[in-house]
Design an enzyme around this catalytic site. Structure first.
Site, short mmCIF file in Angstrom:
data_model
loop_
_atom_site.label_atom_id
_atom_site.label_comp_id
_atom_site.label_asym_id
_atom_site.label_seq_id
_atom_site.Cartn_x
_atom_site.Cartn_y
_atom_site.Cartn_z
N LEU A 111 0.07 2.65 5.98
CA LEU A 111 -1.15 3.45 5.70
C LEU A 111 -0.99 3.72 3.93
CD1 LEU A 111 -3.61 3.99 6.00
CD2 LEU A 111 -2.44 6.42 5.70
N TYR A 112 0.60 3.26 3.47
CA TYR A 112 0.30 3.80 2.07
C TYR A 112 0.30 1.54 1.19
CZ TYR A 112 3.44 2.57 -2.28
OH TYR A 112 3.32 2.37 -3.44
N ALA A 113 0.14 0.74 1.85
CA ALA A 113 0.27 -0.25 2.08
C ALA A 113 -1.45 -0.30 1.61
CB ALA A 113 1.21 -1.44 2.78
N THR A 115 -3.46 1.80 1.44
CA THR A 115 -4.28 2.25 0.29
C THR A 115 -4.67 1.40 -0.91
OG1 THR A 115 -2.73 3.47 -0.46
CG2 THR A 115 -4.17 4.84 1.62
N LYS A 116 -2.68 0.71 -1.08
CA LYS A 116 -2.68 0.09 -2.55
C LYS A 116 -3.86 -1.23 -1.96
CE LYS A 116 -0.11 3.05 -4.93
NZ LYS A 116 -0.23 3.29 -6.16
#
Ligand SMILES: O=C(O)[C@H]1O[C@H](OP(=O)(O)OP(=O)(O)OC[C@H]2O[C@@H](n3ccc(=O)[nH]c3=O)[C@H](O)[C@@H]2O)[C@H](O)[C@@H](O)[C@H]1O
Length: 570
Positions: free
Chosen positions: A372-374, A376-377
């Site tokens: 999810l981090y990726a 959002t980026k």
């Protein structure tokens, strides 16, 4: 059990309130805190200090009040009823040191709710049950703001209350408080309820912002707002800019993702170099607007984000809050500013996700995020395109590749491995499919800083005015990596060498938690356009990190670290 909250308590804050409770009430109160989700077995984050202290030691160690004590922050009509919030800026003292916090009370429905938070959100509603008579003390109808009844103070009966002058002072304060509340209520449409009650735009505050932004060189100095300035990359970039004479003001919400004391230490370091870091969240439009109104910000270096690939499975919302909503907020304020600043912001190597073509180039696909981090980026990059396209904002996105170094992030592998190796704890070294070693293009912080500064220096001006685009604006994205991936076992070898200690390695299969097997940057674009040339290899960089780590932590293995809302004792 019913407890009462008095104007006196509001004026003096949580500590007075707490002290005034009988022992049985304190215990019951604490039990109620703990029913909010925490248990003795599960340590709470710093935003739960009162709860945590109580659970740990059987008594609240200390809660204090800052001098400003109480101020009405928000008075808003919701569904026909008036809500008044009473703000109490306070600090919480525990065995880990002194931490700023705040609490506020508001009337909702039939009761008074008391909230505490360090993050500007109402995370821990702590319900204070009130005797019905006390509810009368709170205004409940729009336009009808009741005064405190004098017999109420008599009922509470304390030395402080018995003083006539104190009563007069109190009544005057209440009148002032209610007048300001009414003002806020009348103009509630313009009030952003996200605004943390700790922020107050004062003459003194503006003066500090201006001083911090005062350039010390004459050849086209930048005036930069650095978000996430108390973070790893943010503190280094702020320092580098200040050292070469640019004006810099920082913004950081000091959240508890990892040890807050490290962020405060970075803030102190910046203060020594005359950089003011404001406590505030990037979602807080009012603060960012206030900064841009106070000084002519030429550039925004937007580094505030929810970092960490694996933590996204524990707390997905924090990624949406910071990396999506916060980013949009920054763009919104910048687009409306006149003149619009140019923006450089932190994307991530993680946008390449599960790509197998190496090295990763900016032109490669980025539609297979593994976390999810990726995601959002990647979403951030799309949002950047939109704001550039519609509003003419000059935007540069930087895809950082596993940045490491002194003053780094305790949640990252090189940092936590160091801690565990020194403590004699085992470390988990993940291995990929077929037992293949994982690899990262570890990039030293000084090289990243050079890339960030070069991006600011080469950013063209935004072209919008008054929220409208007047011509095409610059939109860039660069890989900032080291171009020489190193496997995780090799990283551990190097740490062992510099720490002069053998690691207890446990090789385990990479959990399915968002990790990717390898990263490798193609930096030709950054080389050509930014003059970016990384010069520090992993061995040299880790040597510098270990030196810093030992100077910062010494051999005090009992220091407490906060990682992902959980305390780890090292
Ligand atoms: O470039 C990025 O965009 C990201 O870089 C960073 O993520 P990562 O590259 O995953 O760094 P990091 O956690 O240090 O793990 C390093 C290696 O150790 C392995 N690893 C990790 C933990 C562990 O216990 N064992 C282990 O083998 C792990 O599997 C991995 O192979 C930032 O945290 C992130 O915010 C983002 O900026």
């Amino acid at each position: 059990m019913l407890w009462s909250i008095t104007e006196h308590h509001r004026a003096r804050g949580v500590f007075e309130l707490w002290k005034s409770l009988p022992e049985t009430a304190r215990r019951a109160f604490a039990a109620e805190f703990s029913s909010g989700g925490a248990s003795n077995a599960e340590p709470c984050g710093p935003s739960d200090y009162s709860r945590q202290c109580e659970l740990r030691s059987g008594h609240l160690e200390a809660v204090g009040v800052r001098s400003e004590a109480v101020a009405p922050t928000l008075c808003k009509s919701r569904g026909g009823s008036l809500e008044v919030r009473y703000e109490v800026n306070c600090w919480v003292l525990s065995h880990k040191g002194r931490f700023p916090a705040y609490a506020f009370c508001e009337k909702r429905g039939g009761g008074i709710s008391m909230y505490d938070s360090l993050n500007g959100s109402l995370q821990n509603p702590l319900l204070m049950r009130m005797p019905p008579s006390v509810l009368d003390e709170f205004p409940s109808t729009p336009g009808k703001v009741k005064m405190e009844r004098s017999n109420y103070f008599g009922r509470v009966g304390s030395r402080w209350h018995s003083s006539v002058s104190a009563k007069l002072l109190c009544l005057t304060s209440i009148l002032l408080l209610l007048t300001i509340s009414a003002f806020f209520w009348v103009s509630s449409a313009g009030i952003d309820s996200q605004r943390p009650p700790t922020f107050q735009r004062s003459h003194e505050w503006e003066k500090r912002v201006r001083q911090s932004c005062l350039p010390r060189r004459e050849d086209n100095p930048l005036v930069v707002l650095v978000t996430g300035a108390a973070g790893f990359v943010g503190s280094h970039v702020s320092l580098a800019l200040r050292k070469r004479g640019d004006g810099v003001v920082g913004l950081d919400n000091f959240n508890s993702y990892y040890e807050v004391s490290l962020k405060r230490a970075r803030q102190e370091l910046l203060a020594k170099h005359s950089v003011f870091v404001i406590d505030g969240d990037i979602n807080d439009k009012f603060i960012i607007e206030s900064i841009l109104e106070a000084v002519p910000i030429t550039h925004v270096m937007h580094l505030a984000a929810q970092a960490g690939v694996r933590y996204a499975m524990q707390n997905p919302q924090s990624y949406i809050h910071s990396n999506i909503a916060g980013l949009v907020n920054i763009f919104e304020v910048c687009k409306a500013a006149n003149p619009q600043p140019a923006i450089v912001w932190a994307s991530s190597s993680s946008v390449y996700g599960l790509n197998t073509k190496v090295p990763f180039s900016e032109a490669d696909r980025t539609d297979q995020p593994a976390s999810l981090y990726a995601a959002t980026k990647k979403a951030g990059e799309g949002i950047a395109h939109t704001y550039n396209h519609i509003y003419g904002l000059s935007i540069t996105g930087l895809r950082f590749f596993t940045v490491y170094g002194p003053w780094g992030r305790p949640d990252m592998a090189y940092f936590s491995f160091t801690r565990d190796i020194l403590k004699g704890n085992p470390i988990s070294v993940y291995s990929g499919a077929g037992g293949k070693d994982l690899a990262r293009d570890f990039t030293f912080i000084d090289d990243i800083v050079k890339g960030c500064v070069a991006s600011l220096d080469t950013a063209e001006k935004s072209t919008g005015s008054g929220g409208k685009k007047t011509g095409p604006a610059m939109l860039r994205v660069f890989n900032l990596g080291n171009t020489s991936p190193v496997t995780v076992p090799t990283l551990v070898d190097i740490l062992e060498k510099h720490l002069n200690t053998k690691a207890k390695r446990q090789i385990i299969k990479m959990p399915r938690n968002g990790d990717v097997p390898f990263t490798h940057a193609n930096i030709s674009s950054a080389q050509a356009q930014l003059g970016y040339r990384p010069t520090t290899n992993l061995d040299t960089g880790l040597k510098k990190f270990v030196k810093w780590y030992l100077s910062y932590y010494g051999d005090n293995t009992n220091r407490r670290l906060w990682v992902g809302n959980h305390e780890k004792i090292i």
